[in-house]
Design a protein around this motif. Structure first.
Motif: not given
Lengths: 338, 338
Positions: A47, A49-50, A54, A118, B46-51, B53-54, B59-60, B95, B117-120
């Motif tokens: 899954p 994680v991002i 969200l 953020t 502040h823009p949500n970084v999670i959104a 990223s998705l 993800t920076n 980061h 795999k989790t895109g972290r």
DNA sequence: CTGTTAGCGCCTTCAT
DNA sequence: ATGAAGGCGCTAACAG
């Protein structure tokens, strides 16, 4: 990268069903579950994680920022602390977002604000609390979850882990005084640190308790680097008469102080007793082995994480304020026949 | 927490417009921009970084994992490396996601798999490349962006930064040989590390070049801890005759070796010359100051990040393989009148 | 120049 | 026990 859709399609079910089996959030028939699991395995699906973050407003990430200003990152002390933090975080299923605040470039609070606003992290670990700490003011105001290493000077209420620096220094002093020393110097920490005050108080209290005079000349503020310890010791050696012992607020500074001694042909222990603070791994292996105040650095790191994850999980904290007692470790730097 | 919607509402525009001004991605009239900016300021948005990223599949965030197995985390070497990495990452707007792999608990590759795999994280920094490194096999197979500190033993092609360990050790040997030493021991690194081989080769090449015999007894594998250096030196001292000099593959081990010497009443430099490797900050402040092979650890960290971010930004790498030349720093641990 | 809208990948009511 | 659909906050076509 495989998504939940791919799994659903391959298993011939809806994405909701896949979600149910992943999270065990609703009953699924054994046969369906088997097919889903099989598809997951075949696609090596994990899954994202991002997307989860969200959706669930959680990142499972804890932020940890070191300001390069206060304590030089090159202090092994930090490695111990980071180890404890990272290990325990892994245990609890959290990741660590690690940053160094380049003091000159960026306003420190801005970095924290960025992290908080953020939504990059769920909570924060704050090391080295300071007088009037702007970080705490900000986080308290934002009502953002955090745990500090170190108390506050103000009437602020937040969870923390700290070491009883007063008692630590007091122990060092008693050791020195009972060994016959009477002109004992003190190499302190940057005064903006909250713990600097506690330790200095321990120093003063011991002097007073044993009827020794307080001499401001014997107190030097160090910067927590080896160089700083060296410089402070040289200052002290220029005194007339020089001290016969010195309590130093970090092992790294104590190393520097011992070097200054040696440079003057003096021997730590024999000529001037030296006691450090921290008990970093290298203290035992220094020449001479360093008498020091042990603080359980690694454990502090793991306690910080345990407390923070407890909060993040919405559970009640058993203890909101933890004060750990340090202990004296006598090695040769403080013993005349050492 | 304020969202883009709140800003849009307050400014009386659509969320798209807000996005345009935030990202400067489309022209916006000065007046509208002003109103949006004002709303942003007022809400401390502040823009949500999670959104983000998705949406943008980024993800920076860069992952950095240390396996507690190979090199003990308590080696100041790592702090230097982490500093370089974290500082440069901050410069580049990335980061650092930091993990320690608890060797026993978890299969190391599984941790990497999870991260990938989790895109972290967008990319990975891999320290301490090993023989048949399963991490590299995995990442190459996944075609996931990464840069290593250290080369590969195999015909694999990936970007890396490395230090020329062969030459480093060779320099140390020349220094020792030209000082008149002929029975020179070697305290190496865990043999699964790729660089362990390079360094050992440097040792052998120097012996051969100067017509000195190779004696297997003089070669001991260290574990990169101070304790390990101590143990290795004791082994060496038990030899008949003992070596008259020793090249040690890390400063920390060199410290341990010097302690072993002192314990036997021997003095590093005077009795047995000692040369370390790394040049950690403490090397200059040790007693005696340690002669060592300097590697620009901090710079390595920042180079690693520069390369990785270049890749992540889709730009072409100027150099895919960087080999930095180490240098000899002569201090007193290798000089008989030291 | 500005707004509408369709997802990004996932979880979660609400139906069936 | 399973599925359809809405929405988390944001970006990026596509329209107007």
């Amino acid at each position: 990268m495989a998504t939940i859709k791919d799994v659903a399609k391959l298993a011939g079910v809806s994405i909701a069903t896949v979600s149910y089996v992943i999270n065990n959030t609703k009953p699924v028939s054994p046969e369906t579950r088997r097919r889903v699991l099989e598809a997951i395995a075949k696609l090596d699906y994990h899954p994202n994680v991002i997307a989860r973050s969200l959706q669930g407003r959680r990142t499972n990430t804890i932020g940890f920022v070191i300001s390069s200003q206060v304590r030089r990152l090159s202090d092994p002390f930090y490695l111990e602390l980071i180890s404890g933090i990272a290990d325990e975080a892994a245990n609890q299923g959290f990741h660590i977002l690690f940053s160094i605040c380049p003091a000159e470039t960026l306003e420190e609070v801005e970095l924290y604000r960025e992290l908080v606003k953020t939504g990059r992290v769920d909570g924060l670990i704050i090391p080295d609390t300071r007088l009037n700490d702007p970080r705490l003011t900000f986080l308290l105001e934002e009502d953002f979850p955090f745990v500090t290493f170190g108390r506050s000077d103000k009437e602020k209420d937040f969870p923390y882990v700290d070491v009883d620096g007063f008692t630590g220094i007091y122990l060092a002093m008693e050791h020195l005084i009972s060994s016959g020393h009477s002109r004992i110097a003190f190499i302190g920490m940057p005064s903006e640190l909250v713990c600097a005050g506690h330790r200095l108080n321990g120093y003063k209290a011991a002097l007073s308790e044993y009827n020794l005079p307080f001499d401001q000349n014997l107190v030097v503020e160090g910067d927590l680097t080896q160089q700083g310890g060296y410089r402070a010791m040289r200052e002290l050696l220029a005194l007339e008469p020089p001290p016969d012992a010195v309590v130093v607020c970090s092992d790294l500074m104590a190393f520097g102080a011992i070097n200054a001694l040696r440079e003057q042909g003096l021997k730590a222990g024999k000529d001037i007793a030296v006691v450090g603070f921290d008990d970093i791994p290298m203290a035992a292996h220094f020449n001479p082995p360093l008498t020091t105040i042990h603080q359980p650095i690694y454990e502090i790191g793991s306690r910080l994480i345990k407390m923070l994850t407890t909060i993040l999980n919405g559970d009640e904290l058993e203890e909101k304020h933890i004060i750990l007692e340090p202990s004296l470790v006598v090695r040769q730097s403080s013993i005349s026949n050492g």
